[in-house]
Write a protein that holds these residues in place. Structure first.
Motif, mmCIF file in Angstrom:
data_model
loop_
_atom_site.group_PDB
_atom_site.id
_atom_site.type_symbol
_atom_site.label_atom_id
_atom_site.label_comp_id
_atom_site.label_asym_id
_atom_site.label_seq_id
_atom_site.Cartn_x
_atom_site.Cartn_y
_atom_site.Cartn_z
ATOM 1 N N ARG A 66 -44.501 -51.977 5.466
ATOM 2 C CA ARG A 66 -43.172 -52.260 4.918
ATOM 3 C C ARG A 66 -42.977 -53.693 4.457
ATOM 4 N N ASP A 67 -43.593 -54.653 5.135
ATOM 5 C CA ASP A 67 -43.423 -56.053 4.747
ATOM 6 C C ASP A 67 -44.275 -56.451 3.549
ATOM 7 N N SER A 68 -45.152 -55.572 3.091
ATOM 8 C CA SER A 68 -46.013 -55.923 1.955
ATOM 9 C C SER A 68 -45.642 -55.181 0.670
ATOM 10 N N ILE A 69 -44.638 -54.329 0.710
ATOM 11 C CA ILE A 69 -44.237 -53.571 -0.475
ATOM 12 C C ILE A 69 -43.410 -54.469 -1.390
ATOM 13 N N PRO A 70 -43.804 -54.588 -2.662
ATOM 14 C CA PRO A 70 -43.054 -55.451 -3.577
ATOM 15 C C PRO A 70 -41.737 -54.812 -4.021
ATOM 16 N N LEU A 71 -40.750 -55.676 -4.221
ATOM 17 C CA LEU A 71 -39.424 -55.259 -4.666
ATOM 18 C C LEU A 71 -39.101 -55.995 -5.955
ATOM 19 N N LEU A 72 -38.557 -55.295 -6.936
ATOM 20 C CA LEU A 72 -38.063 -55.923 -8.156
ATOM 21 C C LEU A 72 -36.588 -56.202 -7.929
ATOM 22 N N VAL A 73 -36.201 -57.486 -8.069
ATOM 23 C CA VAL A 73 -34.848 -57.915 -7.707
ATOM 24 C C VAL A 73 -34.200 -58.656 -8.869
ATOM 25 N N TYR A 74 -32.917 -58.373 -9.095
ATOM 26 C CA TYR A 74 -32.106 -59.068 -10.105
ATOM 27 C C TYR A 74 -30.761 -59.407 -9.469
ATOM 28 N N ASN A 75 -30.396 -60.686 -9.488
ATOM 29 C CA ASN A 75 -29.125 -61.140 -8.885
ATOM 30 C C ASN A 75 -28.936 -60.619 -7.460
ATOM 31 N N ASN A 76 -29.981 -60.726 -6.666
ATOM 32 C CA ASN A 76 -29.973 -60.296 -5.263
ATOM 33 C C ASN A 76 -29.754 -58.797 -5.074
ATOM 34 N N LYS A 77 -29.928 -58.022 -6.121
ATOM 35 C CA LYS A 77 -29.844 -56.567 -6.019
ATOM 36 C C LYS A 77 -31.254 -55.995 -6.220
ATOM 37 N N ILE A 78 -31.673 -55.154 -5.306
ATOM 38 C CA ILE A 78 -32.992 -54.539 -5.408
ATOM 39 C C ILE A 78 -32.911 -53.428 -6.445
ATOM 40 N N LEU A 79 -33.655 -53.594 -7.546
ATOM 41 C CA LEU A 79 -33.678 -52.596 -8.611
ATOM 42 C C LEU A 79 -34.707 -51.505 -8.338
ATOM 43 N N TRP A 80 -35.822 -51.895 -7.726
ATOM 44 C CA TRP A 80 -36.930 -50.949 -7.590
ATOM 45 C C TRP A 80 -37.772 -51.307 -6.375
ATOM 46 N N ILE A 81 -38.021 -50.347 -5.531
ATOM 47 C CA ILE A 81 -39.046 -50.463 -4.499
ATOM 48 C C ILE A 81 -40.304 -50.029 -5.245
ATOM 49 N N ILE A 82 -41.051 -50.992 -5.718
ATOM 50 C CA ILE A 82 -42.109 -50.745 -6.698
ATOM 51 C C ILE A 82 -43.115 -49.709 -6.200
ATOM 52 N N GLY A 83 -43.271 -48.684 -7.016
ATOM 53 C CA GLY A 83 -44.182 -47.599 -6.694
ATOM 54 C C GLY A 83 -43.566 -46.485 -5.863
ATOM 55 N N TYR A 84 -42.303 -46.678 -5.441
ATOM 56 C CA TYR A 84 -41.679 -45.690 -4.557
ATOM 57 C C TYR A 84 -40.348 -45.149 -5.062
ATOM 58 N N LYS A 85 -39.358 -46.033 -5.262
ATOM 59 C CA LYS A 85 -38.011 -45.531 -5.523
ATOM 60 C C LYS A 85 -37.217 -46.535 -6.348
ATOM 61 N N ARG A 86 -36.494 -46.014 -7.320
ATOM 62 C CA ARG A 86 -35.638 -46.795 -8.198
ATOM 63 C C ARG A 86 -34.233 -46.819 -7.624
ATOM 64 N N SER A 87 -33.520 -47.914 -7.863
ATOM 65 C CA SER A 87 -32.138 -47.989 -7.378
ATOM 66 C C SER A 87 -31.178 -47.407 -8.416
ATOM 67 N N GLY A 88 -29.931 -47.321 -8.026
ATOM 68 C CA GLY A 88 -28.893 -46.843 -8.928
ATOM 69 C C GLY A 88 -28.281 -47.945 -9.772
ATOM 70 N N TYR A 89 -28.743 -49.182 -9.578
ATOM 71 C CA TYR A 89 -28.209 -50.292 -10.365
ATOM 72 C C TYR A 89 -28.793 -50.291 -11.779
ATOM 73 N N PHE A 90 -27.957 -50.572 -12.751
ATOM 74 C CA PHE A 90 -28.334 -50.751 -14.155
ATOM 75 C C PHE A 90 -29.103 -49.567 -14.752
#
Length: 111
Positions: A66-90
């Motif tokens: 869990r501590d090594s999974i990359p996150l795509l972040v914009y304005n402190n909002k997690i957009l994507w748990i890369i390779g796993y799940k997309r957020s509902g933002y944008f």
């Protein structure tokens, strides 16, 4: 892993495996980082955020990873748990003109 970013016209948008697209300003500053204590995530299609820890548990990601999974972040909002799940933002809306997309690819080690 490799992550490629590219812009497309929203009218050409179609969902592809390992590609996530977002309707955010083109001059946005994005960050790729790992999780921090207190991170929250808005699952796609939901109205309320969940603790990122709970999302990772729901995805059955082992604790040691869990501590090594990359996150795509914009304005402190997690957009994507890369390779796993997309957020509902944008999400890509019908009013969008250009959207930024990211393609994720796992790279095999030479060892």
């Amino acid at each position: 892993m490799e992550i490629e970013s590219f812009l497309i016209d929203a009218k050409n948008f179609k969902k592809e495996e390992d590609v996530e697209c977002f309707d955010i300003p083109q001059d946005s500053t994005l960050e790729i980082r790992t999780r921090k204590k207190g991170d929250r995530f808005l699952p796609f299609g939901k109205n309320s955020e969940k603790k990122l820890k709970d999302v990772l548990i729901d995805l059955k990601i082992p604790k040691y990873m869990r501590d090594s999974i990359p996150l795509l972040v914009y304005n402190n909002k997690i957009l994507w748990i890369i390779g796993y799940k997309r957020s509902g933002y944008f999400p890509v809306s019908e009013n969008a003109k250009k959207v930024i997309c990211f393609r994720y690819k796992e790279v095999k080690s030479c060892n």
